[in-house]
Structure formats: C-alpha cells, structure tokens
Design a protein around this motif. Structure first.
Motif, short mmCIF file in Angstrom:
data_model
loop_
_atom_site.label_atom_id
_atom_site.label_comp_id
_atom_site.label_asym_id
_atom_site.label_seq_id
_atom_site.Cartn_x
_atom_site.Cartn_y
_atom_site.Cartn_z
N LYS A 1 -32.11 42.96 0.63
CA LYS A 1 -31.34 42.79 1.86
C LYS A 1 -31.79 43.77 2.94
N GLU A 2 -32.38 44.89 2.51
CA GLU A 2 -32.77 45.89 3.50
C GLU A 2 -33.89 46.74 2.92
N SER A 3 -34.68 47.33 3.80
CA SER A 3 -35.77 48.20 3.35
C SER A 3 -35.93 49.33 4.34
N ILE B 1 -34.20 68.41 -0.09
CA ILE B 1 -33.41 67.63 -1.05
C ILE B 1 -32.53 66.68 -0.24
N ARG B 2 -32.57 65.40 -0.61
CA ARG B 2 -31.67 64.40 -0.03
C ARG B 2 -30.85 63.81 -1.17
N GLY B 3 -29.54 63.67 -0.99
CA GLY B 3 -28.73 63.08 -2.05
C GLY B 3 -27.44 63.87 -2.26
N MET B 4 -26.70 63.45 -3.27
CA MET B 4 -26.89 62.33 -4.21
C MET B 4 -26.09 61.14 -3.67
N ALA C 1 -28.00 47.95 -5.48
CA ALA C 1 -29.10 48.38 -6.33
C ALA C 1 -30.26 48.77 -5.42
N LYS C 2 -31.14 49.65 -5.94
CA LYS C 2 -32.30 50.09 -5.15
C LYS C 2 -33.55 50.09 -6.01
N ILE C 3 -34.65 49.79 -5.39
CA ILE C 3 -35.96 50.05 -5.98
C ILE C 3 -36.58 51.14 -5.11
N ALA D 1 -25.68 57.25 -8.47
CA ALA D 1 -26.03 58.11 -7.33
C ALA D 1 -27.52 58.39 -7.40
N HIS D 2 -28.13 58.54 -6.22
CA HIS D 2 -29.57 58.77 -6.16
C HIS D 2 -29.90 59.92 -5.20
N GLY D 3 -30.87 60.72 -5.60
CA GLY D 3 -31.36 61.78 -4.71
C GLY D 3 -32.74 62.23 -5.16
N PHE D 4 -33.35 63.10 -4.35
CA PHE D 4 -34.67 63.59 -4.73
C PHE D 4 -34.97 64.91 -4.06
N LYS D 5 -35.94 65.60 -4.64
CA LYS D 5 -36.54 66.77 -4.01
C LYS D 5 -37.98 66.43 -3.67
N TYR E 1 -39.71 55.41 -0.27
CA TYR E 1 -39.59 54.03 0.22
C TYR E 1 -38.56 53.29 -0.63
N TYR E 2 -37.66 52.56 0.04
CA TYR E 2 -36.54 51.90 -0.64
C TYR E 2 -36.54 50.40 -0.37
N LEU E 3 -36.26 49.64 -1.41
CA LEU E 3 -35.85 48.25 -1.28
C LEU E 3 -34.40 48.22 -1.74
N ALA F 1 -26.38 68.77 6.75
CA ALA F 1 -25.00 69.28 6.66
C ALA F 1 -24.13 68.29 5.89
N ARG F 2 -24.39 67.01 6.09
CA ARG F 2 -23.59 65.99 5.39
C ARG F 2 -23.75 66.11 3.87
N ASP F 3 -24.99 66.26 3.42
CA ASP F 3 -25.21 66.35 1.97
C ASP F 3 -24.56 67.59 1.38
N LEU F 4 -24.52 68.67 2.17
CA LEU F 4 -23.89 69.91 1.67
C LEU F 4 -22.36 69.82 1.68
C1 TDO Z 1 -29.27 55.24 4.62
C2 TDO Z 1 -29.20 54.84 6.12
C3 TDO Z 1 -29.07 55.80 7.11
N1 TDO Z 1 -29.00 55.44 8.41
C4 TDO Z 1 -28.90 56.47 9.45
C5 TDO Z 1 -27.76 57.46 9.27
C6 TDO Z 1 -28.33 58.74 9.83
O1 TDO Z 1 -28.14 58.81 11.23
C7 TDO Z 1 -29.83 58.63 9.58
C8 TDO Z 1 -30.29 59.45 8.37
O2 TDO Z 1 -29.45 59.09 7.27
P1 TDO Z 1 -29.36 60.01 6.00
O3 TDO Z 1 -29.28 61.44 6.38
O4 TDO Z 1 -28.29 59.46 5.11
O5 TDO Z 1 -30.80 59.75 5.34
P2 TDO Z 1 -31.22 60.04 3.83
O6 TDO Z 1 -30.58 61.30 3.39
O7 TDO Z 1 -32.67 59.96 3.73
O8 TDO Z 1 -30.53 58.82 3.08
C9 TDO Z 1 -31.12 58.29 1.93
O9 TDO Z 1 -30.98 59.23 0.88
C10 TDO Z 1 -31.45 58.81 -0.39
C11 TDO Z 1 -31.15 59.88 -1.39
C12 TDO Z 1 -31.01 57.44 -0.75
O10 TDO Z 1 -30.75 57.13 -1.92
C13 TDO Z 1 -31.01 56.43 0.34
O11 TDO Z 1 -30.39 55.23 -0.05
C14 TDO Z 1 -30.40 56.97 1.58
O12 TDO Z 1 -29.02 57.21 1.38
O13 TDO Z 1 -30.09 57.26 9.37
C15 TDO Z 1 -29.08 54.11 8.78
O14 TDO Z 1 -29.00 53.76 9.99
N2 TDO Z 1 -29.24 53.15 7.82
C16 TDO Z 1 -29.31 53.47 6.51
O15 TDO Z 1 -29.46 52.58 5.62
#
Ligand code: TDO
Length: 182
Positions: free
Chosen positions: A43-45, A55-58, A68-70, A115-119, A128-130, A161-164
């Motif tokens: 549906k989205e990529s 670090i982004r997540g979780m 679901a994500k790939i 939940a998903h995240g990475f370093k 890259y996400y599907l 700041a959001r993740d923290l």
């Molecule tokens: C995830 C997402 C964010 N955004 C916007 C919100 C924000 O202004 C900007 C950056 O968003 P974030 O800080 O959430 O980006 P990021 O932290 O890279 O978010 C990603 O993190 C990893 C761990 C995942 O698993 C992903 O699915 C996604 O959540 O992009 C969209 O417009 N569409 C989207 O699908």
C-alpha cells in the motif's frame, strides 16, 4: 533463502545477482514470497537515510491501521530489531536483531503487531520499506528503544524527540492479539 525468526516473522535473503557492473537485487516477488508463506499487499513504500549511530524506533501503527512491513537496506548497513507485541503469541515480548546491509541483501518480513526499529551501522544507511497499509499519523506510535532489554551497543545515539518520549514496554498496554497464520 528464508529463516523463521519470531513467530510469523521472517529473515529473507533476497535473490541477488552480481557481475562486473555491480549488483541486481529483487526486493519483492509475489509468487516467491507466497512460497515462503508471506501474503503481502503493498500500500505504501518509503525510505530513510541515516547517519551512523542513529536509532529510529520502536515503531508500529495501532489498529485499525496496523501493518506488515518488508524492510531492507540497499545502501550501508543497519542493525534491525523487532519485538513481538501480540498477546498470546508464543514469542510475545521477545525481540530479534540482525544486520541488514547492501552486502548481505537480507530483508525482514515483519507481520502486523510487531514493533520495529534499527541502529545505523554506517553513514548514509538507507532503510527501505514496503508497507501493507497507508500512513495514519494518529495511529503512528512506538515504545521506548531502551525499555525491552536489548543492548544497542551505543552510548549516545542520535534520536528524535518523539522516539525518546515513548512509554517503556513495562507500561505499554498492547492492542495486538495473536491469531495464527498472520
Ligand atoms: C512513517 C511516516 C512518517 N511520515 C512523516 C512524519 C515525520 O514528519 C517524518 C519523519 O517521520 P519519523 O520520524 O517517524 O521517521 P522514522 O523514524 O524514520 O519512521 C520510521 O521508523 C522505522 C523504525 C519504521 O519502522 C518505519 O515504519 C517508520 O515508522 O515523516 C510520513 O509522512 N509518512 C510516514 O509513513
């Protein structure tokens, strides 16, 4: 090649072809993934680019916008981490971590309810996400990266700041229920 990791989640070695020009990597094929037991409707990529020690997540989206994500890393390398948040799952509350990189051309299949995240292990790492449902900002949330017992191996990660601001897993009330065959 495919490995079962947490319940219903998979680590896939994507088909890759190398020659004098470089590499060609197939990131999705409905028939092949179907043989792996993965029914996935795109549906989205999107992708992100991260500096080393980001670090982004979780992250996850809550129902009814769960997805679901790939996930794969076509440039650089990341340490990718998932947590099973589905109440009743045989691996509820467990995490799994593995390196995804341009070199190893591996991908995760992450079912709904994780939940998903990475370093980022390198500068300019591309993640890259599907994704199987569209972004829903009110449903986009997460749990705190350092609240579930995983050692990220970095003292001062670069984070949003959001993740923290996310709650820890200890106070998180999961909306996800396990149903077999997700
Ligand atoms: C995830 C997402 C964010 N955004 C916007 C919100 C924000 O202004 C900007 C950056 O968003 P974030 O800080 O959430 O980006 P990021 O932290 O890279 O978010 C990603 O993190 C990893 C761990 C995942 O698993 C992903 O699915 C996604 O959540 O992009 C969209 O417009 N569409 C989207 O699908």
């Amino acid at each position: 090649m495919i490995e079962n990791i947490l319940t219903d989640a998979k680590l896939i070695t994507l088909p890759a072809f190398f020659d004098v020009r470089g590499a060609f990597v197939k990131t999705f094929n409905e028939s092949l993934f179907g043989q792996y037991g993965i029914q996935f409707e795109l549906k989205e990529s999107y992708f992100s680019i991260s500096k080393k020690d980001v670090i982004r997540g979780m992250h996850f989206q809550t129902p009814p916008h769960q997805h679901a994500k790939i996930v794969f890393c076509p440039q650089g390398a990341i340490l990718d981490v998932i947590i099973d948040l589905r109440k009743g799952s045989p691996t509820f509350g467990e995490y799994f971590a593995h390196e995804l990189s341009a070199e190893n051309h591996k991908a995760y299949y992450i079912p709904e309810g994780f939940a998903h995240g990475f370093k980022s292990l390198t500068d300019d790492a591309v993640t890259y996400y599907l994704v199987s449902s569209e972004y829903s900002q009110p449903n986009d949330t997460g749990i705190l990266y350092n609240s579930f017992g995983f050692d990220w191996g970095v003292q001062e990660p670069v984070m949003s700041a959001r993740d923290l601001s996310f709650d820890g897993i200890d106070v998180f009330n999961t909306p996800f229920m396990y149903t077999s065959g997700q």
